[in-house]
Design a protein around this motif. Sequence first.
Motif, short mmCIF file in Angstrom:
data_model
loop_
_atom_site.label_atom_id
_atom_site.label_comp_id
_atom_site.label_asym_id
_atom_site.label_seq_id
_atom_site.Cartn_x
_atom_site.Cartn_y
_atom_site.Cartn_z
N PRO A 73 0.83 -1.22 0.00
CA PRO A 73 0.00 0.00 0.00
C PRO A 73 0.86 1.26 0.00
CG PRO A 73 0.08 -0.91 2.21
CD PRO A 73 0.79 -1.90 1.31
N GLY A 74 0.25 2.36 -0.47
CA GLY A 74 0.99 3.61 -0.54
C GLY A 74 0.08 4.79 -0.73
N PHE A 75 0.67 5.97 -0.73
CA PHE A 75 -0.05 7.23 -0.89
C PHE A 75 -0.54 7.34 -2.34
CE2 PHE A 75 0.27 12.09 -0.90
CZ PHE A 75 -0.96 12.23 -0.28
N PRO A 76 -1.83 7.56 -2.57
CA PRO A 76 -2.36 7.54 -3.94
C PRO A 76 -1.92 8.69 -4.82
CG PRO A 76 -4.09 8.13 -2.38
CD PRO A 76 -2.91 7.71 -1.56
N ARG A 130 11.29 4.69 -15.29
CA ARG A 130 12.04 5.94 -15.14
C ARG A 130 12.55 6.18 -13.73
NH1 ARG A 130 10.94 9.30 -19.54
NH2 ARG A 130 10.75 7.91 -21.35
N ALA A 131 11.89 5.61 -12.71
CA ALA A 131 12.33 5.87 -11.34
C ALA A 131 11.65 4.90 -10.39
CB ALA A 131 12.02 7.32 -10.93
N ILE A 132 12.26 4.76 -9.21
CA ILE A 132 11.67 4.00 -8.10
C ILE A 132 11.30 5.00 -7.02
CG2 ILE A 132 12.04 2.21 -6.36
CD1 ILE A 132 14.28 1.11 -8.17
N LEU A 133 10.05 4.99 -6.60
CA LEU A 133 9.62 5.89 -5.54
C LEU A 133 9.58 5.14 -4.22
CD1 LEU A 133 7.09 8.72 -5.78
CD2 LEU A 133 7.15 7.32 -3.73
N ILE A 134 10.26 5.70 -3.22
CA ILE A 134 10.32 5.13 -1.88
C ILE A 134 9.70 6.13 -0.90
CG2 ILE A 134 11.81 4.24 -0.04
CD1 ILE A 134 11.86 2.53 -2.55
N ASN A 135 8.84 5.66 -0.02
CA ASN A 135 8.24 6.51 1.00
C ASN A 135 8.71 6.03 2.38
OD1 ASN A 135 4.82 7.20 2.13
ND2 ASN A 135 6.67 8.39 2.36
N ASN A 136 9.56 6.84 3.01
CA ASN A 136 10.14 6.46 4.30
C ASN A 136 10.31 7.71 5.17
OD1 ASN A 136 11.60 4.90 6.28
ND2 ASN A 136 13.49 5.79 5.47
N PRO A 137 9.68 7.70 6.36
CA PRO A 137 8.73 6.74 6.94
C PRO A 137 7.48 6.61 6.07
CG PRO A 137 9.57 8.20 8.64
CD PRO A 137 10.02 8.77 7.32
N SER A 138 6.88 5.43 6.14
CA SER A 138 5.85 5.06 5.19
C SER A 138 4.46 5.55 5.58
CB SER A 138 5.83 3.53 5.06
OG SER A 138 4.71 3.10 4.31
N ASN A 139 3.75 6.05 4.58
CA ASN A 139 2.32 6.32 4.69
C ASN A 139 1.62 5.33 3.75
OD1 ASN A 139 -0.28 7.33 4.69
ND2 ASN A 139 0.23 9.24 3.64
N PRO A 140 0.79 4.42 4.23
CA PRO A 140 0.10 4.45 5.52
C PRO A 140 0.62 3.47 6.57
CG PRO A 140 -1.08 3.00 4.05
CD PRO A 140 0.14 3.48 3.29
N THR A 141 1.68 2.72 6.31
CA THR A 141 2.04 1.62 7.21
C THR A 141 2.76 2.10 8.47
OG1 THR A 141 4.23 1.20 6.26
CG2 THR A 141 2.33 0.16 5.18
#
Length: 384
Positions: free
Chosen positions: A209-212, A271-282
């Motif tokens: 899961p991730g931010f839409p 084209r790219a890898i998107l990383i969300n850290n700290p993670s939303n929503p986990t």
Amino acid sequence: MTTMASETNFDGAVMLSPDLVPNTEGKPIGDLVTPSTSATSSPSLTPSLSPVSPTFVSLSASPTLTEKENSWFVPASKKSLRTHNPIRSIVDPIMTRSIKDANQCGDGKDQISLALGDPTTYGIIKPCPAVVSAITKAMQSPGIAAGYVNACGTHEARAAIASYHSKQSSEIINVIPEDIIVANGASGALELALTALLDEDSVLLVPRPGFPLYQVIAESHGARVVHYDLLPQSGWECDLNHMESIILHEEEEAMRKNCEKKYDAKNRAVRAILINNPSNPTGAVYSESHLMDIIRVAARHRLPIISDEIYGDMTFANNLFRPMASVSVKLGNQVPIITASGLGKQYLVPGWRLGWIVFRYVSVLSMVCYSCVLAFGDSAEIHV
């Protein structure tokens, strides 16, 4: 002033039904004629030596025009038709119908919705006094708050952001003001970065899961998002095997489609890898070793990393936040890192919409980032 009624048809185009339309021949038709217009009031940038005074006709008074003929068709852009934010359809009903006040609850306590992610909504948590004081001081200082500034942000703001990111971890990161672009919130920063990287039919890897919003921005440009899994049994870390399999599959497909022309970095799919850290929503906070593994995957496939770190340093207990750029330093700066961050979450001022992007590159890198984000020109290429 003439008013126009409008409605939107099922194609997303706007139908305008004007009461009055111009008659460019300059002859009265019907019963309404406007007075002459001067050259100075004309919308033309180069006024004619003999300006023609337009006259107007009331279409509603004409018996010969059908309803279709009495309408304008203004097509919507492809980008606008591709832009849809699904989070509103989820959050709005919760905010308007599901939250009960003290009288409805029967226990004297108002319910607080956590759906919006805005801690200031109910007035219980106040904005950080330091930022309120800084803004107040700036607004009262003559000459620095009301004028135009550099489109990338003032030098002072960019220098302060650069200093913050240089000292954000124990690793020495030499961030300079020219590495910073100030944006309309972290969301605006992400849009600038993705606009610079994505074309139609290109691919962005995003977490699930991730931010839409990542998907909203990418699809508005005609790009695709492909979701890599997060693993709940491993603290919601990225499934790196899944991530790498996606990259290989997408590049194989791109090579197959481009078999008649040379396949290189300019026509690659991902084209790219998107990383969300700290993670939303986990809420996951990634370890240094996991971030290193992510960088190694990106390095193998020569892909930049976009690191959404808007929740950076908002961690609890023994969870230590480590910026992606600082981890990259330990691996020799092998991968370009584009970091998105801002004031909104950490300083409790999300409505101020103050964010930025930070560019961190490998040692041999040529990228005119300002052209890419401000003019979206051909010079926005990364050469590693």
